[in-house]
Design an enzyme around this catalytic site. Structure first.
Site, PDB file in Angstrom:
ATOM      1  N   CYS A 116      -0.599  52.050  33.502  1.00  0.00           N
ATOM      2  CA  CYS A 116       0.025  51.248  32.446  1.00  0.00           C
ATOM      3  C   CYS A 116      -0.834  50.065  32.000  1.00  0.00           C
ATOM      4  O   CYS A 116      -0.556  49.452  30.967  1.00  0.00           O
ATOM      5  CB  CYS A 116       1.395  50.765  32.901  1.00  0.00           C
ATOM      6  SG  CYS A 116       2.461  52.127  33.337  1.00  0.00           S
ATOM      7  N   HIS A 262       3.759  44.825  28.893  1.00  0.00           N
ATOM      8  CA  HIS A 262       3.955  46.257  29.127  1.00  0.00           C
ATOM      9  C   HIS A 262       5.456  46.540  29.169  1.00  0.00           C
ATOM     10  O   HIS A 262       6.216  45.788  29.775  1.00  0.00           O
ATOM     11  CB  HIS A 262       3.291  46.655  30.454  1.00  0.00           C
ATOM     12  CG  HIS A 262       3.641  48.040  30.879  1.00  0.00           C
ATOM     13  ND1 HIS A 262       3.527  49.116  30.028  1.00  0.00           N
ATOM     14  CD2 HIS A 262       4.132  48.531  32.047  1.00  0.00           C
ATOM     15  CE1 HIS A 262       3.922  50.204  30.662  1.00  0.00           C
ATOM     16  NE2 HIS A 262       4.301  49.885  31.885  1.00  0.00           N
ATOM     17  N   ASN A 292       9.041  53.738  28.950  1.00  0.00           N
ATOM     18  CA  ASN A 292       7.716  53.337  29.420  1.00  0.00           C
ATOM     19  C   ASN A 292       6.701  54.398  29.002  1.00  0.00           C
ATOM     20  O   ASN A 292       6.736  55.520  29.511  1.00  0.00           O
ATOM     21  CB  ASN A 292       7.764  53.186  30.945  1.00  0.00           C
ATOM     22  CG  ASN A 292       6.429  52.773  31.554  1.00  0.00           C
ATOM     23  OD1 ASN A 292       5.401  52.765  30.878  1.00  0.00           O
ATOM     24  ND2 ASN A 292       6.443  52.450  32.831  1.00  0.00           N
TER      25      ASN A 292
HETATM   26  N1  ACO Z   1      20.970  56.936  37.594  1.00  0.00           N
HETATM   27  C1  ACO Z   1      21.869  56.525  38.501  1.00  0.00           C
HETATM   28  N2  ACO Z   1      21.518  55.997  39.683  1.00  0.00           N
HETATM   29  C2  ACO Z   1      20.208  55.900  39.967  1.00  0.00           C
HETATM   30  C3  ACO Z   1      19.210  56.315  39.063  1.00  0.00           C
HETATM   31  C4  ACO Z   1      19.629  56.857  37.843  1.00  0.00           C
HETATM   32  N3  ACO Z   1      18.765  57.270  36.885  1.00  0.00           N
HETATM   33  N4  ACO Z   1      17.999  56.075  39.613  1.00  0.00           N
HETATM   34  C5  ACO Z   1      18.222  55.532  40.819  1.00  0.00           C
HETATM   35  N5  ACO Z   1      19.553  55.431  41.041  1.00  0.00           N
HETATM   36  C6  ACO Z   1      20.243  54.897  42.221  1.00  0.00           C
HETATM   37  C7  ACO Z   1      19.400  54.990  43.459  1.00  0.00           C
HETATM   38  O1  ACO Z   1      19.519  56.270  44.038  1.00  0.00           O
HETATM   39  C8  ACO Z   1      20.019  53.897  44.315  1.00  0.00           C
HETATM   40  O2  ACO Z   1      21.186  54.411  44.882  1.00  0.00           O
HETATM   41  P1  ACO Z   1      21.599  54.003  46.393  1.00  0.00           P
HETATM   42  O3  ACO Z   1      21.813  52.517  46.339  1.00  0.00           O
HETATM   43  O4  ACO Z   1      22.835  54.802  46.623  1.00  0.00           O
HETATM   44  O5  ACO Z   1      20.442  54.399  47.248  1.00  0.00           O
HETATM   45  C9  ACO Z   1      20.432  52.834  43.296  1.00  0.00           C
HETATM   46  O6  ACO Z   1      20.459  53.497  42.027  1.00  0.00           O
HETATM   47  C10 ACO Z   1      19.479  51.650  43.228  1.00  0.00           C
HETATM   48  O7  ACO Z   1      18.145  52.138  43.173  1.00  0.00           O
HETATM   49  P2  ACO Z   1      16.918  51.167  43.058  1.00  0.00           P
HETATM   50  O8  ACO Z   1      15.657  51.957  43.039  1.00  0.00           O
HETATM   51  O9  ACO Z   1      17.052  50.095  44.096  1.00  0.00           O
HETATM   52  O10 ACO Z   1      17.194  50.525  41.615  1.00  0.00           O
HETATM   53  P3  ACO Z   1      16.455  49.364  40.916  1.00  0.00           P
HETATM   54  O11 ACO Z   1      17.429  48.351  40.505  1.00  0.00           O
HETATM   55  O12 ACO Z   1      15.239  48.894  41.671  1.00  0.00           O
HETATM   56  O13 ACO Z   1      15.917  50.058  39.577  1.00  0.00           O
HETATM   57  C11 ACO Z   1      13.839  50.909  38.664  1.00  0.00           C
HETATM   58  C12 ACO Z   1      15.019  51.134  39.653  1.00  0.00           C
HETATM   59  C13 ACO Z   1      14.426  50.927  37.280  1.00  0.00           C
HETATM   60  C14 ACO Z   1      12.850  52.032  38.827  1.00  0.00           C
HETATM   61  C15 ACO Z   1      13.169  49.568  38.931  1.00  0.00           C
HETATM   62  O14 ACO Z   1      12.895  49.439  40.308  1.00  0.00           O
HETATM   63  C16 ACO Z   1      11.857  49.376  38.167  1.00  0.00           C
HETATM   64  O15 ACO Z   1      11.850  49.216  36.966  1.00  0.00           O
HETATM   65  N6  ACO Z   1      10.723  49.311  38.886  1.00  0.00           N
HETATM   66  C17 ACO Z   1       9.411  48.944  38.312  1.00  0.00           C
HETATM   67  C18 ACO Z   1       8.797  49.972  37.418  1.00  0.00           C
HETATM   68  C19 ACO Z   1       7.433  49.493  36.975  1.00  0.00           C
HETATM   69  O16 ACO Z   1       7.234  48.359  36.627  1.00  0.00           O
HETATM   70  N7  ACO Z   1       6.457  50.346  37.010  1.00  0.00           N
HETATM   71  C20 ACO Z   1       5.086  49.876  36.719  1.00  0.00           C
HETATM   72  C21 ACO Z   1       4.484  50.506  35.588  1.00  0.00           C
HETATM   73  S1  ACO Z   1       4.680  52.236  35.560  1.00  0.00           S
HETATM   74  C22 ACO Z   1       3.106  52.942  35.672  1.00  0.00           C
HETATM   75  O17 ACO Z   1       2.129  52.345  35.969  1.00  0.00           O
HETATM   76  C23 ACO Z   1       3.066  54.424  35.444  1.00  0.00           C
END
Ligand code: ACO
Length: 338
Positions: A116, A262, A292
């Site tokens: 990214c 980003h 993204n």
């Molecule tokens: N729908 C419903 N529930 C979901 C989904 C979904 N699509 N995805 C995950 N969950 C659930 C999980 O299973 C978890 O359930 P549990 O508590 O029963 O285990 C719960 O939601 C919370 O999951 P988390 O992963 O803790 O959720 P979080 O609030 O962290 O959000 C996310 C996840 C959106 C991926 C976030 O962590 C994020 O944006 N991370 C950074 C991404 C990023 O910046 N990437 C860098 C660039 S990408 C690149 O370089 C290619």
């Protein structure tokens, strides 16, 4: 001889036609529009057609970028593409494919893999080549068909990404007020397992293990992410990076026309915006529309305000990205498109 600076002469983007909403994902996954919207800010993303690969998306954006720069295809001295979803593993590069489809021959072309942060790394490379007087016009392209490497049974990753492309022409100028002021890039491979595309295992597939097709396991062929860990590092790194580039160049955040981060997650964008104390109206947000799009995300966001008539020649842009590797980067530049 007058000092040569690098300048962003044009910006362009291409968004594929197939719009996929959060409710479309509700039909194939245990997820909801409410969860995706609340946790990410994403409402829709666009996926390319089967016959449309990442280089084809890149060509569409590049054609417009060249036209808007007011130059000919034959004026391009170098083509660089950033992508984590290239048409082919290893070779030929997407930059070579893009060059060939544009009719560019006998000009250097290569890809970079910084996920990214790709567009910021491209800016850094282009700036160096231009300021050292090697080239006059460089085409940079961020092009992604991330849908080709998504595991559509993994709700924690597949809802986050979209396809698309962005391109810019970076040219030489002697006008200091048009310049790319600075580009900061960084990486820390210690966190290499936070975001991965261990597709076909690459060189992990050893001859000594025998030619075992079973090694190319389905679960190793797609994008994987430790979302929560990435989230925490992303916010801290992005905010620090911005503070550093502003203070290094003696620029006050109030003088920035637009902050273009980003587009991974609205919560990350808002948290960073608060930490760097930028006026919310100056923060460019497209994640709700496109998801993204990795290396294409920043040029697509710049083009979004360009197409809406908000971005003007001379505006001071602050760019900031973070991605797999882990990699990151920021840039300060005066936009010089017409
Ligand atoms: N729908 C419903 N529930 C979901 C989904 C979904 N699509 N995805 C995950 N969950 C659930 C999980 O299973 C978890 O359930 P549990 O508590 O029963 O285990 C719960 O939601 C919370 O999951 P988390 O992963 O803790 O959720 P979080 O609030 O962290 O959000 C996310 C996840 C959106 C991926 C976030 O962590 C994020 O944006 N991370 C950074 C991404 C990023 O910046 N990437 C860098 C660039 S990408 C690149 O370089 C290619």
């Amino acid at each position: 001889m007058a000092k040569i600076y690098a300048t962003m002469r044009s910006i362009a983007s291409y968004v594929p036609k197939n719009c996929v909403s959060n409710t479309d994902f509700e039909k194939i996954l245990d997820t909801s529009d409410e969860w995706i919207t609340k946790r990410t800010g994403i409402k829709t993303r666009y996926f390319a057609d089967n016959n449309e690969d990442a280089s084809a998306l890149g060509v569409k954006a590049a054609e417009v970028a060249i036209k808007r720069a007011g130059i000919q295809v034959s004026d391009i001295d170098l083509v660089i593409c950033a992508t984590l979803s290239p048409d082919y593993l290893g070779m030929p590069s997407n930059a070579c494919l893009i060059s060939s489809r544009l009719g560019i021959e006998n000009k250097p072309s290569f890809d970079i893999t910084t996920a990214c942060s790709g567009f910021i790394y491209l800016l850094s490379i282009a700036k160096s080549f231009i300021e050292s007087n090697v080239y006059k016009h460089i085409l940079i392209v961020g092009a992604e068909k991330i849908s080709s490497i998504l595991d559509f049974s993994d709700r924690s990753t597949c809802v986050l990404f979209g396809d698309g492309a962005g391109a810019a022409v970076i040219s030489a100028t002697t006008n200091k007020n048009e310049r790319i002021i600075d580009v900061n890039i960084g990486a820390n491979g210690k966190y290499n397992d936070f975001l991965m595309t261990p597709r076909c295992l690459g060189s992990k597939l050893n001859f000594s293990n025998g030619f075992n097709v079973a090694q190319v396991d389905k679960t190793h062929s797609y994008l994987t992410m430790k979302g929560n860990e990435t989230f925490k590092i992303a916010v801290k790194t992005l905010a620090n990076d911005v503070k550093e580039i502003l203070s290094k160049n003696n620029i006050n955040i109030k003088d920035v026309s637009y902050f273009i981060p980003h587009q991974a997650n609205l919560r990350i964008i808002n948290a960073v915006g608060d930490m760097i104390e930028i006026e919310p109206s100056k923060v460019v947000i497209t994640v709700h529309k496109y998801g993204n799009t990795s290396a294409a995300s920043i040029p697509m966001a710049i083009d979004d305000i360009y197409k809406n008539g908000k971005l003007k020649k001379g505006d001071l842009l602050l760019l900031d990205a973070f991605g797999g590797g882990l990699t990151w980067g920021s840039s300060l530049l005066y936009f010089n498109g017409e």
